[in-house]
Design an enzyme around this catalytic site. Structure first.
Site, PDB file in Angstrom:
ATOM      1  N   TYR A 142      24.703 -16.453  18.440  1.00  0.00           N
ATOM      2  CA  TYR A 142      25.049 -15.090  18.031  1.00  0.00           C
ATOM      3  C   TYR A 142      24.035 -14.628  16.987  1.00  0.00           C
ATOM      4  CZ  TYR A 142      29.213 -15.957  20.772  1.00  0.00           C
ATOM      5  OH  TYR A 142      30.067 -16.251  21.804  1.00  0.00           O
ATOM      6  N   GLN A 148      37.271 -15.941  11.621  1.00  0.00           N
ATOM      7  CA  GLN A 148      35.839 -16.094  11.889  1.00  0.00           C
ATOM      8  C   GLN A 148      35.208 -14.716  11.980  1.00  0.00           C
ATOM      9  OE1 GLN A 148      34.382 -17.392  15.876  1.00  0.00           O
ATOM     10  NE2 GLN A 148      33.397 -19.047  14.757  1.00  0.00           N
ATOM     11  N   ALA A 188      39.993 -27.050  19.159  1.00  0.00           N
ATOM     12  CA  ALA A 188      40.315 -25.834  19.918  1.00  0.00           C
ATOM     13  C   ALA A 188      41.219 -26.216  21.084  1.00  0.00           C
ATOM     14  CB  ALA A 188      39.042 -25.157  20.401  1.00  0.00           C
ATOM     15  N   ARG A 189      40.669 -26.950  22.084  1.00  0.00           N
ATOM     16  CA  ARG A 189      41.425 -27.194  23.316  1.00  0.00           C
ATOM     17  C   ARG A 189      42.669 -28.058  23.103  1.00  0.00           C
ATOM     18  NH1 ARG A 189      35.982 -28.400  26.504  1.00  0.00           N
ATOM     19  NH2 ARG A 189      35.508 -29.003  24.352  1.00  0.00           N
TER      20      ARG A 189
HETATM   21  C1  LIG Z   1      38.855 -20.792  24.994  1.00  0.00           C
HETATM   22  C2  LIG Z   1      37.797 -21.076  23.964  1.00  0.00           C
HETATM   23  C3  LIG Z   1      37.247 -20.029  23.237  1.00  0.00           C
HETATM   24  C4  LIG Z   1      36.286 -20.288  22.257  1.00  0.00           C
HETATM   25  N1  LIG Z   1      35.831 -19.260  21.482  1.00  0.00           N
HETATM   26  C5  LIG Z   1      35.068 -19.526  20.390  1.00  0.00           C
HETATM   27  C6  LIG Z   1      34.784 -18.526  19.428  1.00  0.00           C
HETATM   28  O1  LIG Z   1      35.239 -17.391  19.538  1.00  0.00           O
HETATM   29  N2  LIG Z   1      34.025 -18.874  18.379  1.00  0.00           N
HETATM   30  C7  LIG Z   1      33.522 -20.135  18.201  1.00  0.00           C
HETATM   31  O2  LIG Z   1      32.838 -20.407  17.221  1.00  0.00           O
HETATM   32  N3  LIG Z   1      33.795 -21.110  19.085  1.00  0.00           N
HETATM   33  C8  LIG Z   1      34.566 -20.844  20.159  1.00  0.00           C
HETATM   34  N4  LIG Z   1      34.928 -21.852  21.001  1.00  0.00           N
HETATM   35  C9  LIG Z   1      34.439 -23.210  20.717  1.00  0.00           C
HETATM   36  C10 LIG Z   1      35.450 -23.970  19.872  1.00  0.00           C
HETATM   37  O3  LIG Z   1      35.680 -23.395  18.621  1.00  0.00           O
HETATM   38  C11 LIG Z   1      34.998 -25.426  19.645  1.00  0.00           C
HETATM   39  O4  LIG Z   1      33.810 -25.394  18.881  1.00  0.00           O
HETATM   40  C12 LIG Z   1      34.764 -26.163  20.954  1.00  0.00           C
HETATM   41  O5  LIG Z   1      35.716 -25.799  21.933  1.00  0.00           O
HETATM   42  C13 LIG Z   1      34.844 -27.662  20.762  1.00  0.00           C
HETATM   43  O6  LIG Z   1      36.105 -28.027  20.283  1.00  0.00           O
HETATM   44  P1  LIG Z   1      37.269 -28.698  21.193  1.00  0.00           P
HETATM   45  O7  LIG Z   1      36.647 -29.835  21.928  1.00  0.00           O
HETATM   46  O8  LIG Z   1      38.294 -29.107  20.201  1.00  0.00           O
HETATM   47  O9  LIG Z   1      37.731 -27.647  22.152  1.00  0.00           O
HETATM   48  C14 LIG Z   1      35.859 -21.618  22.018  1.00  0.00           C
HETATM   49  C15 LIG Z   1      36.422 -22.665  22.761  1.00  0.00           C
HETATM   50  C16 LIG Z   1      37.375 -22.408  23.711  1.00  0.00           C
HETATM   51  C17 LIG Z   1      37.980 -23.563  24.459  1.00  0.00           C
HETATM   52  S1  SF4 Z   2      43.879 -28.582  29.887  1.00  0.00           S
HETATM   53 FE1  SF4 Z   2      42.236 -27.211  30.625  1.00  0.00          FE
HETATM   54  S2  SF4 Z   2      43.023 -25.165  30.254  1.00  0.00           S
HETATM   55 FE2  SF4 Z   2      44.267 -26.554  29.043  1.00  0.00          FE
HETATM   56  S3  SF4 Z   2      43.294 -26.582  27.045  1.00  0.00           S
HETATM   57 FE3  SF4 Z   2      42.458 -28.276  28.192  1.00  0.00          FE
HETATM   58  S4  SF4 Z   2      40.584 -27.445  29.124  1.00  0.00           S
HETATM   59 FE4  SF4 Z   2      41.810 -25.711  28.464  1.00  0.00          FE
END
Ligand SMILES: Cc1cc2nc3c(=O)[nH]c(=O)nc-3n(C[C@H](O)[C@H](O)[C@H](O)COP(=O)(O)O)c2cc1C
Ligand code: SF4
Length: 412
Positions: free
Chosen positions: A168, A98, A343-344
């Site tokens: 951003y 990214q 992500a998570r």
């Molecule tokens: C620890 C963490 C760091 C993240 N950093 C970024 C990032 O650097 N750039 C970005 O576009 N999104 C970032 N996100 C957002 C994720 O890419 C994603 O859009 C968001 O967490 C929703 O997805 P999820 O429900 O699968 O976590 C971050 C999310 C988490 C949890």
């Molecule tokens: S359990 Fe909590 S710390 Fe682990 S990925 Fe999910 S939100 Fe993040």
């Protein structure tokens, strides 16, 4: 038949399946260069079965850095990045990176200058004064994106993901809430898209015919006065015309609606526990709850909006936001999204994709305490379920309470 484990083509790139590790800032790059820890992490996700893993949030210029453990694209880091892409490829996954510029979300001590943005002002969240970029500086800034794409190619990446969301720099130009310019780059949507257009020209030229170009954008900024669907759909159409190969549909502004991006509650006690700057620590402890309001989490929380895009936009679309189970991922793919990002779920379980292959009802153990996010601002990204040391009791208590509230909300 599930599409999940079928290949998908995004421009010149074919992935082995429909899963992508979403860009989630690892905070593993001291000195703004890749580390063994960053490589090991992405190797583990690749070995866990994803189609592609995305290295997060690399700044295209030093002024675009918002953290001191963040990548900054420059020739001397290419060998380190090449080792990372080789390791990812050896596991059978593709590698993406990214690329972005944080705009007003920085501090002089990190980015080496007064932070720059679409408009002059004060950013309470950094907190910092911000200098609006002059029109004559914008071509150079756009070229920095192109230069970074070339460096990414040299380092062996298969795809770049241009960050045009989350408040951003590109997003600061797009949004009427942060763009108060009176020149050709402000006012009408056409003018607000002009900087993005310049960036995309440079990016597409640099990407040539062998790199996939993905753009992460906002469907809504997530606060009153920000962008809404009527405008963001036009942004998506413009990106389609620019030649981008796929869009990642997200939302929210880290400076104004941070939890709109990720949903749930921010563990403020945990966040401040890791901070070293005393005034920031106490400031956030006092005002954090107000500055980072909770936005309830639900599985696939962006789906309703994303479906409106699916109906209007022909190009490949990648769904992101709140995916934790195989069942929901299958449902999202059945709606016609080409791929999904997580992500998570992958932070919680790097081999979740492999497990989904074996179990139709697979669900990861992420309970959305957002501990990983609270920690990432100061030290490295990690899930509290995998720490070697137990959490201090006060943090353990906060995380358990948030998980309980999240579970109660989910049960409603
Ligand atoms: C620890 C963490 C760091 C993240 N950093 C970024 C990032 O650097 N750039 C970005 O576009 N999104 C970032 N996100 C957002 C994720 O890419 C994603 O859009 C968001 O967490 C929703 O997805 P999820 O429900 O699968 O976590 C971050 C999310 C988490 C949890
Ligand atoms: S359990 Fe909590 S710390 Fe682990 S990925 Fe999910 S939100 Fe993040």
């Amino acid at each position: 038949m599930s599409k999940l484990f079928t290949p998908i083509t995004l421009g010149p790139l074919t992935l082995r399946n429909r899963t992508i590790r979403s860009a989630a800032f690892e905070s593993m790059c001291p000195g703004n260069k890749p580390s063994q820890q960053l490589l090991d992490y992405h190797r583990s996700v690749a070995a866990g079965g994803v189609g592609m893993t995305t290295v997060a949030y690399a700044a295209v210029t030093r002024s675009g850095l918002s953290f001191d453990r963040q990548l900054w694209m420059r020739p001397e880091i290419i060998p380190g990045l090449r080792q990372l892409t080789d390791a990812v490829h050896a596991e059978g996954a593709a590698a993406g990176i990214q690329l972005g510029h944080c705009g007003n979300m920085s501090h002089r001590s990190i980015c080496g200058c007064t932070p720059v943005g679409a408009s002059t002002g004060f950013n309470l969240y950094s907190p910092t004064f911000v200098r609006g970029l002059r029109a004559d500086e914008l071509p150079d800034m756009a070229r920095a994106y192109g230069r970074s794409v070339r460096l990414a190619r040299e380092a062996g990446f298969d795809a770049v993901e241009i960050h045009a969301g989350h408040g951003y720099l590109i997003s600061q130009f797009l949004s009427p809430a942060t763009n108060h310019r009176h020149d050709l780059f402000g006012g009408s949507l056409e003018n607000r898209m002009r900087f993005m257009d310049m960036v995309m020209d440079e990016v597409m030229q640099a990407a040539g015919t062998d790199m996939a170009v993905i753009v992460k954008m906002n469907m809504r900024d997530g606060f009153r006065g920000g962008m809404e669907l009527d405008e963001t759909l036009q942004v998506a159409h413009r990106l389609e015309q620019s030649g981008a190969h796929a869009l990642v549909l997200s939302g929210g502004f880290v400076s104004k609606a941070p939890m709109y991006v990720m949903r749930g509650e921010m563990p403020i006690r945990t966040m401040t526990h890791y901070m070293t700057c005393w005034w920031l620590k106490y400031g956030v402890r006092l005002a954090g709850r107000m500055m980072i309001p909770t936005v309830p989490f639900k599985e696939a929380y962006f789906l309703e909006d994303a479906l409106k895009f699916r109906r209007e936009i022909k190009m490949p679309l990648i769904y992101v936001g709140g995916l934790v189970s195989r069942q929901k991922i299958d449902e999202v793919l059945d709606y016609g999204f080409e791929a999904v990002q997580m992500a998570r779920a992958l932070l919680n379980e790097p081999s979740f994709v492999n497990r989904m292959k074996a179990e139709e009802n697979a669900r990861c153990q992420c309970r959305h305490s957002n501990y990983c996010i609270a920690r990432m601002y100061t030290i490295d990204m990690a899930c509290h379920q995998h720490l070697k040391e137990p959490l201090p009791p006060c943090l353990q208590k906060e995380i358990e309470q948030i998980e309980k509230r999240q579970a109660a909300y989910g049960d409603r």
